[in-house]
Enzyme design. Structure first.
Site, PDB file in Angstrom:
ATOM      1  N   THR A  64       0.829  -1.216   0.000  1.00  0.00           N
ATOM      2  CA  THR A  64       0.000   0.000   0.000  1.00  0.00           C
ATOM      3  C   THR A  64       0.852   1.250   0.000  1.00  0.00           C
ATOM      4  O   THR A  64       0.372   2.329  -0.325  1.00  0.00           O
ATOM      5  CB  THR A  64      -0.933   0.018   1.222  1.00  0.00           C
ATOM      6  OG1 THR A  64      -0.145  -0.116   2.416  1.00  0.00           O
ATOM      7  CG2 THR A  64      -1.936  -1.128   1.155  1.00  0.00           C
ATOM      8  N   ARG A 100       9.219  -1.936   0.028  1.00  0.00           N
ATOM      9  CA  ARG A 100       9.972  -1.810   1.271  1.00  0.00           C
ATOM     10  C   ARG A 100      10.798  -3.060   1.517  1.00  0.00           C
ATOM     11  O   ARG A 100      10.441  -4.150   1.079  1.00  0.00           O
ATOM     12  CB  ARG A 100       9.036  -1.590   2.469  1.00  0.00           C
ATOM     13  CG  ARG A 100       8.267  -0.285   2.421  1.00  0.00           C
ATOM     14  CD  ARG A 100       7.401  -0.097   3.661  1.00  0.00           C
ATOM     15  NE  ARG A 100       6.615   1.130   3.587  1.00  0.00           N
ATOM     16  CZ  ARG A 100       5.785   1.542   4.536  1.00  0.00           C
ATOM     17  NH1 ARG A 100       5.622   0.813   5.641  1.00  0.00           N
ATOM     18  NH2 ARG A 100       5.116   2.666   4.400  1.00  0.00           N
ATOM     19  N   SER A 156       8.486   4.924   5.803  1.00  0.00           N
ATOM     20  CA  SER A 156       7.560   5.492   6.784  1.00  0.00           C
ATOM     21  C   SER A 156       8.078   5.260   8.212  1.00  0.00           C
ATOM     22  O   SER A 156       9.192   5.638   8.532  1.00  0.00           O
ATOM     23  CB  SER A 156       6.153   4.927   6.585  1.00  0.00           C
ATOM     24  OG  SER A 156       5.204   5.614   7.359  1.00  0.00           O
ATOM     25  N   HIS A 157       7.274   4.627   9.061  1.00  0.00           N
ATOM     26  CA  HIS A 157       7.634   4.456  10.468  1.00  0.00           C
ATOM     27  C   HIS A 157       8.424   3.180  10.708  1.00  0.00           C
ATOM     28  O   HIS A 157       8.722   2.845  11.860  1.00  0.00           O
ATOM     29  CB  HIS A 157       6.368   4.442  11.318  1.00  0.00           C
ATOM     30  CG  HIS A 157       5.457   3.287  11.008  1.00  0.00           C
ATOM     31  ND1 HIS A 157       4.840   3.137   9.796  1.00  0.00           N
ATOM     32  CD2 HIS A 157       5.080   2.221  11.755  1.00  0.00           C
ATOM     33  CE1 HIS A 157       4.115   2.037   9.807  1.00  0.00           C
ATOM     34  NE2 HIS A 157       4.240   1.456  10.982  1.00  0.00           N
TER      35      HIS A 157
END
Length: 541
Positions: A42, A46, A148-149
């Site tokens: 999404t 990664r 991201s995180h």
């Protein structure tokens, strides 16, 4: 919960940054191994260089595939590119620039050689494409380099087409398939050159100077409230000081450190370093600085997520804050369209449903993924889009588009506007919502599943669920497609009058995720979760 969750990271928890970067260049993926292929979830591709899932060859192949995709789509304008503070982001940007320049793509990078938050890049794409003179030079698109995180050892690579938001599955599938073809051919069709013809762009000023069109800084400044902002070592680190200086508000950047090992973090719930501003464990160090601030906020590494800390309640649950933000915005933005809907993902709290009904607004419920909100945000038919995982964006005061990707900086600033205008903290306002609509208990859990079961769950039709009751209440809906746009949800959602659960397969682990909520309290929620597992397992056979 890990025994050390919420405690400071120690030397043994930290990655070897130099070894991680060496592995990026030295290790080569094997495309015959599924875990080493290019896979767009999404939020892009990664992985980690240590396990050969995010290495130089991945970025060479993905970037070449993006070049070919944008050419096929007739995208001829500039490509904005930015990266966050993860250790693999800088080398990935260097690799991408080599390919883009060799393919004669006009590239715009940050003029300060600074980190670029995801919302700043989305804002840049939209600002260019909404300017007729600029658009005449060709539509712009962009690449955001961020996981991201995710933990420090991870890297991420995401394509944002001209609409400024995350690419849809048609685009990402094409890009991933082409990238894997290039990898299988040893990247012989990838063009590379020294990145000499790169233009500079001031992401920071263009974003910060425009914030006045969407946030009421006059109210914040005149209220005199004290604001603390913690970038959590991420890409927003220099943006917060610029916001303070531009708008003259009482804001302190409580942590200006940037460390690719994130040695200053506290461990997340599972004992890993993870920059999740919605996690009480990851935010423990931020919470320790809460005293003396009317609003204290946190962002993840690319600033697309938000965490809101109030003096009276600590770290707010993301679902609670979304409900408060919606209630406030739709009663304080008179120029928004009267028919503009409220967008939520189907695993977000039903408190939002009750707020929407009280406002007389249409609820637009979509599958997980911020990409679904993009068309509505662009044309103004959806004024707010939010996810339970602390990601959201909304329209400018005049009802026009701001960003089509999640904007954690914006949602943090909104918390200060809410406090300044209402005189109440967002958590106090949520308590008022509870008095009006009830107090929902919400939780996400995982259940074991084989790869075959996960695949079956992703294809499961709501009609295949035989149950007629859930936790003592009649089932009112069995969904395999989202009510808002009829898109497949990749799982199921089962609803009653006071509770619901949704089950979706994990993309990375042999589990499926169960999201559940009950307005009858924690004990009823536990029954819902227990029965949800039985219902899904029965449907999967």
């Amino acid at each position: 919960m890990h025994e050390r969750a919420g405690t400071p990271a120690t030397e043994s928890d930290l990655i070897d940054v130099e070894a991680l970067v060496r592995a990026y260049y030295d290790l080569e993926p094997d495309v015959s191994i599924p875990e080493q292929r290019v896979v767009f979830g999404t939020s892009g591709h990664r992985g980690s260089s240590f396990n050969r899932s995010f290495n130089e060859r991945h970025i060479l192949a993905i970037t070449q595939a993006i070049v070919e995709y944008r050419t096929a789509q007739g995208v001829t304008g500039p490509l904005f590119i930015g990266a966050d503070t993860h250790a693999l982001s800088a080398p990935a940007q260097t690799t991408a620039l080599d390919v883009l320049v060799a393919n004669n793509v006009r590239v715009l990078t940050d003029q300060y050689d600074d980190y670029v938050p995801t919302p700043a890049l989305s804002h840049a794409i939209l600002t260019w494409n909404n300017d007729p003179a600029k658009r005449a030079e060709g539509e712009a698109d962009g690449i955001v380099i961020t996981p991201s995180h995710n933990p420090p050892q991870d890297g991420g690579f995401k394509y944002n087409p001209p609409h400024g938001g995350p690419a849809d599955s048609d685009a990402t599938s094409w890009i991933a398939n082409r990238a894997n073809e290039l990898l299988a051919d040893d990247c012989r069709e990838v063009n590379q050159a020294e990145p000499s013809a790169v233009e500079m762009f001031d992401f920071r000023s263009n974003y910060v100077d425009d914030l006045g069109s969407i946030i009421d800084f006059d109210a914040i400044r005149e209220s005199g409230i004290r604001i603390g902002a913690d970038p959590l070592g991420g890409a927003s680190v220099h943006y917060w000081a610029a916001i303070r200086d531009t708008y003259g508000i009482d804001l302190t950047v409580v942590n200006e450190r940037v460390d690719p090992a994130w040695s200053f973090m506290t461990l997340d719930w599972d004992g890993k370093i993870r920059m999740d501003p919605s996690s009480p464990s990851a935010m423990a160090s931020v919470l320790a600085n809460a005293e003396g601030y009317d609003i204290l906020t946190g962002n993840d590494a690319d600033a697309d997520r938000h965490g809101i800390v109030t003096p009276d309640d600590g770290l707010m649950n993301p679902n609670h804050y979304l409900a408060v933000a919606i209630e406030y915005l739709y009663t304080h933005r008179p120029e928004w369209r009267s028919d503009a809907a409220i967008g939520k993902t189907l695993v977000s709290s039903s408190m939002i449903d009750r707020v929407a009904e009280s406002l007389g607004r249409r609820l637009w419920e979509v599958p997980v993924g911020f990409k679904w909100f993009v068309p509505g945000l662009i044309d103004g038919s959806v004024a707010f889009g939010g996810e339970e995982s602390a990601g959201a964006s909304f329209l400018r005061k005049d009802g026009t588009v701001w960003t089509t990707d999640k904007d954690g900086i914006l949602l943090c600033l909104l918390a200060s506007e809410i406090r300044a205008v209402t005189g109440k903290s967002p958590s106090q306002l949520y308590a008022e919502l509870v008095e009006r609509f009830g107090d929902p208990a919400y939780q996400r859990t995982d259940a074991a599943a084989t790869p075959a079961q996960k695949a079956a769950l992703g294809r499961l039709d709501g009609d295949a669920i035989a149950a007629t009751e859930l936790a003592g209440e009649p089932i009112t809906a069995k969904l395999s497609h989202a009510p808002g746009n009829d898109a497949a949800i990749g799982g199921v959602k089962v609803q009653t009058a006071d509770a619901w659960f949704a089950a979706r397969p994990s993309g990375t682990e042999d589990v499926y995720k169960i999201y559940a909520e009950s307005f009858k309290g924690p004990e009823h929620l536990a029954v819902v979760q227990e029965e949800a597992k039985r219902v899904v397992d029965a449907a999967l056979g």
